[in-house]
Design a protein around this motif. Structure first.
Motif, PDB file in Angstrom:
ATOM      1  N   ALA A  27      35.123   4.209  34.697  1.00 13.52           N
ATOM      2  CA  ALA A  27      34.855   5.150  33.601  1.00 13.52           C
ATOM      3  C   ALA A  27      35.980   6.174  33.472  1.00 13.52           C
ATOM      4  CB  ALA A  27      33.515   5.853  33.834  1.00 13.52           C
ATOM      5  N   CYS A  28      36.458   6.676  34.601  1.00  8.32           N
ATOM      6  CA  CYS A  28      37.567   7.642  34.568  1.00  8.32           C
ATOM      7  C   CYS A  28      38.836   7.001  34.013  1.00  8.32           C
ATOM      8  CB  CYS A  28      37.832   8.195  35.964  1.00  8.32           C
ATOM      9  SG  CYS A  28      36.558   9.319  36.558  1.00  8.32           S
TER      10      CYS A  28
ATOM     11  N   ASP B  45      38.518  15.073  33.685  1.00  8.85           N
ATOM     12  CA  ASP B  45      38.999  15.819  34.850  1.00  8.85           C
ATOM     13  C   ASP B  45      37.868  16.193  35.801  1.00  8.85           C
ATOM     14  OD1 ASP B  45      41.625  15.658  33.987  1.00  8.85           O
ATOM     15  OD2 ASP B  45      41.594  17.611  33.000  1.00  8.85           O
ATOM     16  N   ALA B  46      36.711  16.546  35.260  1.00 11.15           N
ATOM     17  CA  ALA B  46      35.563  16.852  36.119  1.00 11.15           C
ATOM     18  C   ALA B  46      35.173  15.623  36.937  1.00 11.15           C
ATOM     19  CB  ALA B  46      34.385  17.335  35.275  1.00 11.15           C
ATOM     20  N   ALA B  47      35.113  14.472  36.285  1.00  9.64           N
ATOM     21  CA  ALA B  47      34.745  13.238  36.980  1.00  9.64           C
ATOM     22  C   ALA B  47      35.802  12.839  38.006  1.00  9.64           C
ATOM     23  CB  ALA B  47      34.534  12.117  35.966  1.00  9.64           C
ATOM     24  N   LEU B  48      37.072  12.999  37.651  1.00 10.95           N
ATOM     25  CA  LEU B  48      38.139  12.661  38.591  1.00 10.95           C
ATOM     26  C   LEU B  48      38.149  13.595  39.801  1.00 10.95           C
ATOM     27  CD1 LEU B  48      40.981  11.698  36.120  1.00 10.95           C
ATOM     28  CD2 LEU B  48      39.971  10.212  37.868  1.00 10.95           C
ATOM     29  N   GLY B  49      37.822  14.846  39.592  1.00 12.05           N
ATOM     30  CA  GLY B  49      37.715  15.775  40.717  1.00 12.05           C
ATOM     31  C   GLY B  49      36.690  15.288  41.724  1.00 12.05           C
TER      32      GLY B  49
ATOM     33  N   GLY C 132      35.585  12.665  46.883  1.00  9.05           N
ATOM     34  CA  GLY C 132      34.845  11.674  47.656  1.00  9.05           C
ATOM     35  C   GLY C 132      35.734  10.791  48.519  1.00  9.05           C
ATOM     36  N   GLN C 133      37.015  10.720  48.201  1.00  4.34           N
ATOM     37  CA  GLN C 133      37.951   9.914  48.976  1.00  4.34           C
ATOM     38  C   GLN C 133      38.764  10.749  49.966  1.00  4.34           C
ATOM     39  OE1 GLN C 133      36.148   7.249  48.190  1.00  4.34           O
ATOM     40  NE2 GLN C 133      38.028   6.308  48.898  1.00  4.34           N
ATOM     41  N   GLY C 134      38.419  12.014  50.094  1.00  5.20           N
ATOM     42  CA  GLY C 134      39.093  12.861  51.067  1.00  5.20           C
ATOM     43  C   GLY C 134      40.408  13.450  50.599  1.00  5.20           C
TER      44      GLY C 134
ATOM     45  N   VAL D 106      44.134  16.852  45.630  1.00  7.02           N
ATOM     46  CA  VAL D 106      44.132  16.155  44.339  1.00  7.02           C
ATOM     47  C   VAL D 106      42.852  16.496  43.575  1.00  7.02           C
ATOM     48  CG1 VAL D 106      44.159  13.915  43.175  1.00  7.02           C
ATOM     49  CG2 VAL D 106      45.646  14.306  45.145  1.00  7.02           C
ATOM     50  N   ALA D 107      41.731  16.564  44.270  1.00  8.92           N
ATOM     51  CA  ALA D 107      40.471  16.962  43.625  1.00  8.92           C
ATOM     52  C   ALA D 107      40.595  18.360  43.043  1.00  8.92           C
ATOM     53  CB  ALA D 107      39.318  16.899  44.624  1.00  8.92           C
ATOM     54  N   LEU D 108      41.163  19.263  43.796  1.00  8.04           N
ATOM     55  CA  LEU D 108      41.378  20.625  43.303  1.00  8.04           C
ATOM     56  C   LEU D 108      42.288  20.625  42.082  1.00  8.04           C
ATOM     57  CD1 LEU D 108      40.953  23.677  43.623  1.00  8.04           C
ATOM     58  CD2 LEU D 108      42.893  23.688  45.220  1.00  8.04           C
ATOM     59  N   LEU D 109      43.306  19.771  42.100  1.00  2.00           N
ATOM     60  CA  LEU D 109      44.198  19.641  40.938  1.00  2.00           C
ATOM     61  C   LEU D 109      43.390  19.273  39.698  1.00  2.00           C
ATOM     62  CD1 LEU D 109      47.037  19.408  39.619  1.00  2.00           C
ATOM     63  CD2 LEU D 109      47.014  17.003  40.355  1.00  2.00           C
ATOM     64  N   TYR D 110      42.499  18.302  39.813  1.00  2.00           N
ATOM     65  CA  TYR D 110      41.731  17.878  38.645  1.00  2.00           C
ATOM     66  C   TYR D 110      40.743  18.946  38.189  1.00  2.00           C
ATOM     67  CZ  TYR D 110      43.902  13.400  38.236  1.00  2.00           C
ATOM     68  OH  TYR D 110      44.833  12.404  38.015  1.00  2.00           O
ATOM     69  N   PHE D 111      40.172  19.694  39.106  1.00  4.34           N
ATOM     70  CA  PHE D 111      39.298  20.800  38.689  1.00  4.34           C
ATOM     71  C   PHE D 111      40.122  21.898  38.017  1.00  4.34           C
ATOM     72  CE2 PHE D 111      36.342  19.145  42.140  1.00  4.34           C
ATOM     73  CZ  PHE D 111      35.471  18.559  41.229  1.00  4.34           C
TER      74      PHE D 111
END
Length: 192
Positions: free
Chosen positions: A132-133, A159-163, A168-170, A174-179
């Motif tokens: 979906a992302c 971006d919310a979904a990618l965060g 979830g993958q540690g 990168v999660a912070l980047l997407y948020f």
């Protein structure tokens, strides 16, 4: 099994590649909000790093998507350069609603087909969310390269979904980047 860049993530740290990739990605999105064609150079470099990180984190569609971003960065730079050479920042506009409806149907179909393929042929960590992302990102990227205002609205959701996916993958950085992208996308929508 989650694979990580080296053993950095196993020690609770981010890898140097992850840090560089995030920094390049932040420069990209700030320049994109300002409608600078140079955003595409930074975006392409960031995407190359994210492609590698995605491969190492069992997110095959994200890896392919990031490779696509490297190619679309060339197109985006060319397109925005042509618009800039014509004396402006490019023609910003909106897509008709019927095109959005067709795009949403295509995104839904691509998500279902791709997620089923991931389940069947890979060890993907989160097949449905990854698919979906990826599909949503393809649409948002195309709209950004074409200077359509609503690209920012799509990016807020993606971006919310990618965060969530990268967290979830540690890959915390990168999660912070997407948020962070999510917040900047809201600013981009308001400024365009």
């Amino acid at each position: 099994c989650i694979r990580h860049e080296g053993d950095w993530a196993l020690r609770g740290m981010t890898s140097p590649l992850e840090g560089i990739t995030v920094a390049l990605g932040l420069v990209y999105v700030v320049l994109a909000v300002r409608r600078s064609r140079w955003c595409w150079v930074y975006g392409g470099a960031s995407s190359a790093g994210l492609a590698w990180l995605s491969v190492r984190s069992a997110l095959p569609l994200q890896a392919l998507l990031q490779a696509f971003y490297v190619a679309i960065a060339v197109y985006g730079f060319w397109r925005w350069s042509a618009d800039s050479d014509a004396g402006g920042h490019g023609k910003v506009g909106w897509w008709p609603w019927r095109w959005h409806l067709a795009a949403w149907i295509a995104v839904a179909m691509l998500t279902v087909v791709a997620s089923q393929g991931l389940v069947r042929y890979t060890q993907a960590a989160q097949p449905m969310l990854d698919a979906a992302c990826t599909a949503g990102s393809l649409l948002a990227t195309w709209l950004a390269a074409r200077a359509r205002i609503e690209n920012w609205l799509y990016w807020i959701v993606v971006d919310a979904a990618l965060g969530v996916l990268y967290a979830g993958q540690g890959l915390a950085l990168v999660a912070l980047l997407y948020f962070t992208y999510l917040v900047i996308a809201a600013i981009g929508f308001a400024s365009w």
